[in-house]
Design a protein around this motif. Structure first.
Motif, mmCIF file in Angstrom:
data_model
loop_
_atom_site.group_PDB
_atom_site.id
_atom_site.type_symbol
_atom_site.label_atom_id
_atom_site.label_comp_id
_atom_site.label_asym_id
_atom_site.label_seq_id
_atom_site.Cartn_x
_atom_site.Cartn_y
_atom_site.Cartn_z
ATOM 1 N N THR A 54 -10.382 -2.839 -34.808
ATOM 2 C CA THR A 54 -10.105 -1.690 -35.920
ATOM 3 C C THR A 54 -11.432 -0.665 -36.002
ATOM 4 O OG1 THR A 54 -9.402 -3.331 -37.212
ATOM 5 C CG2 THR A 54 -9.812 -1.542 -38.619
ATOM 6 N N ASP A 82 -7.679 -4.535 -42.745
ATOM 7 C CA ASP A 82 -7.960 -3.606 -41.889
ATOM 8 C C ASP A 82 -6.828 -2.182 -42.134
ATOM 9 O OD1 ASP A 82 -9.507 -5.262 -40.540
ATOM 10 O OD2 ASP A 82 -8.378 -5.503 -39.124
ATOM 11 N N GLU A 127 -2.683 -2.859 -33.646
ATOM 12 C CA GLU A 127 -3.729 -3.918 -33.585
ATOM 13 C C GLU A 127 -3.087 -5.287 -33.649
ATOM 14 O OE1 GLU A 127 -7.158 -3.264 -35.987
ATOM 15 O OE2 GLU A 127 -7.660 -5.616 -35.837
HETATM 16 MG MG LIG Z 1 -9.487 -5.763 -37.181
#
Ligand SMILES: [Mg+2]
Ligand SMILES: Nc1nc2c(ncn2[C@@H]2O[C@H](COP(=O)(O)OP(=O)(O)OP(=O)(O)O)[C@@H](O)[C@H]2O)c(=O)[nH]1
Length: 231
Positions: A54, A82, A127
């Protein structure tokens, strides 16, 4: 436990796994076509929990400049921390919670992109769930695989978890500002990375000092413009 990563009953699950992976691959190809049609360049960001995924996305977006538009899909087992972190700096982010599943797959991405304004995005960062094993098996329809390895994880990790490093187009060695405080054999680490994947460029970065970000961003830009350069 993840039923798809081969850790269940052997033979039965092996053929089931192959069917799942085949189906995933087909969906991933479709996703790539969809992203190409919308001129979206995408990256699957993988690495251990806490390796800096992140932080990398945040800093890349803040430093990119040039009027580029970003979208992020955040994969996490449980929370939207996140996702909220990115939203707070104005990033167009979508959350996927996988529950007990230890990776993202093309099905989940297909669902997530339905709610994304693809025509308004130049770069899509995905992610993945923090894990060095299962995410490497599932093509998400992205153009590149980016694997993060933080210096605190140790020089042996490329040898212990080879598949994810083999499948990387770019390897980012993160948290390099911490090297002076660690007992790390950096030469051995680089040697191990090259032994597993001799083609992928390795960039040393730190979102804290911003070191390496110019190189990383210019590599990202080159891959976007000239896909033939991809290792
Ligand atoms: Mg993360
Ligand atoms: N010193 C230092 N700390 C870093 C660096 N990158 C990330 N961190 C810190 O490491 C911790 C984990 O970073 P994240 O970016 O949340 O890691 P992540 O891979 O997204 O973690 P998960 O999503 O939980 O898997 C945070 O406290 C960051 O501030 C770095 O380059 N240097």
């Amino acid at each position: 436990m993840c039923g798809e990563c081969g850790c269940g009953e052997k033979e039965k699950s092996l053929s089931l796994n192959q069917d799942i992976l085949k189906d995933n691959k087909r969906k991933a190809e479709g996703l790539r076509v969809l992203l190409d049609k919308n001129k979206v360049f995408s990256a699957n960001i993988m690495g251990s929990p806490g390796s800096g995924k992140t932080s990398l996305i945040e800093k890349t977006i803040l430093m990119y400049g040039d009027g580029k538009r970003f979208g992020v899909i955040e994969g996490d087992l449980e929370t939207d921390l996140d996702h909220r972190r990115l939203k707070s700096i104005g990033v167009n982010s979508t959350q996927i919670n996988t529950g007990t599943v230890c990776h993202l797959d093309a099905d989940m991405i297909e669902e997530a992109v339905k709610s994304m304004p693809l025509t308004e995005i130049d770069f899509l960062f995905i992610e993945n769930v923090g894990n060095l094993v299962c995410p490497s098996l599932f093509d998400l329809g992205t153009h590149i695989n980016v694997v993060l390895l933080s210096v605190t994880e140790g020089e042996d990790k490329p040898l212990k978890y080879p598949l994810i490093f083999k499948r990387a187009n770019v390897i980012l060695l993160t948290k390099i500002d911490l090297i002076p405080f660690l007992k790390l054999d950096e030469e051995a680490l680089m040697r191990n990375l090259k032994r597993i994947n001799s083609k992928a460029p390795v960039i040393k970065i730190s979102p804290v000092t911003e070191e390496g970000f110019k190189d990383w961003i210019s590599l990202l830009e080159s891959f976007r413009k000239y896909p033939a350069l991809l290792p």
